[in-house]
Design a protein around this motif. Structure first.
Motif: not given
Lengths: 199, 199
Positions: A58, A61, A65, B168, B170-171, B173, B180, B182-183, B186
């Protein structure tokens, strides 16, 4: 004075920094002011035993991000040497300045975010914070004395407790007439909420 | 067959559900297919000792936020009685169907998300999952037998390990050519990344 929206943040939060570059413009479009409310996010992390940056995938990432989001926004961004950090001097200064001039406090807070995330200046250092404040027209010598005062230190604790009591648990966190929005990626929804009054 | 993007999710993730209503259209705009890849998000939570829904202010906010996002998207949404839950039968079925027909697997996964988040159907129940699959043209009797097979159960574990190994956590992803995201919030960036190849 237009009704204000509450902008909660921790200076050490990169998403807080991204939001700091947009929040005033979003509010102003709808005739609103912004109350800039730093708080100690570390207190939330301590109470839950959870820190997002302690989970390696995390953390990796998020730093990727946030840099990607900054490029998309066209905003300068670099990770400070001291990160994450408890940047108490800057946070305490915001409330001390706000009691004297709310508008100056907002400009100072925005300048602090830029100093940390663009120029790697250490917001935990009173001398650095006083210099940033002086550039905003604040009496730096008076501020440096204030930063040592128990009442000024207590104030940040109280504001942190009040934020947590209001349901705040992350940074940035925005309250629009009681409606909560968490994250820099909710600013478009904040914009829409201010325009429409909700959906 | 266009190059696919990877869409990782857990059926029990409300933001995964929101993304499931948009991801195919986003990919199709850029001539891309989507590989629907359920995995066991609970394994990540167990390894880190952290579950976002166990923190009361965050849980309360997230359920409020996801309902608000659903209204903004114009998507039906209600919290299932069994939530959060390990919805293994549906997740296992996706890979079993995918080995036979990837397109059918995507349609089935989307139907599962809708069944759970719109109609409160229990995706942990093999009978329910078989019924949803049958509506997509899958041989339900064969699927029900497959859901008991050790190899089918092992497959979901392997896919989960592979997802975690790919970063990975989270969900939803999404991986776009290794990049990558996430969310559910995004997806606009995913759209832009597919259009521009990055920024």
């Amino acid at each position: 004075m237009p009704r204000a929206i509450d902008f909660y943040f921790d200076f050490s939060s990169p998403y807080g920094y991204l939001a700091s570059t947009r929040i005033d413009a979003v509010a102003a479009r709808h005739g609103r002011a912004v109350r800039w409310r730093p708080y100690m996010l570390g207190v939330v992390y301590k109470s839950t035993g959870y820190h997002p940056l302690e989970q390696e995938p995390k953390r990796r990432y998020m730093m990727h991000d946030v840099a990607r989001c900054a490029r998309l926004l066209g905003v300068p961004f670099r990770v400070p040497q001291r990160f994450p950090a408890a940047l108490l001097a800057a946070s305490r200064a915001v409330y001390w300045i706000e009691d004297r001039d709310p508008r100056q406090a907002a400009a100072f807070a925005k300048a602090c975010f830029a100093a940390y995330w663009q120029e790697d200046r250490d917001l935990a250092e009173a001398a650095v914070v006083a210099e940033i404040a002086a550039a905003q027209g604040v009496l730096a010598a008076e501020l440096r004395i204030a930063l040592e005062a128990p009442a000024v230190k207590a104030r940040l604790k109280e504001e942190t407790e009040a934020a947590i009591a209001a349901g705040v648990f992350g940074s940035p966190f925005i309250l629009v007439d009681g409606e909560p929005f968490w994250g820099a990626d909710r600013l478009d929804q904040v914009d829409r909420w201010l325009a429409t009054g909700g959906w």
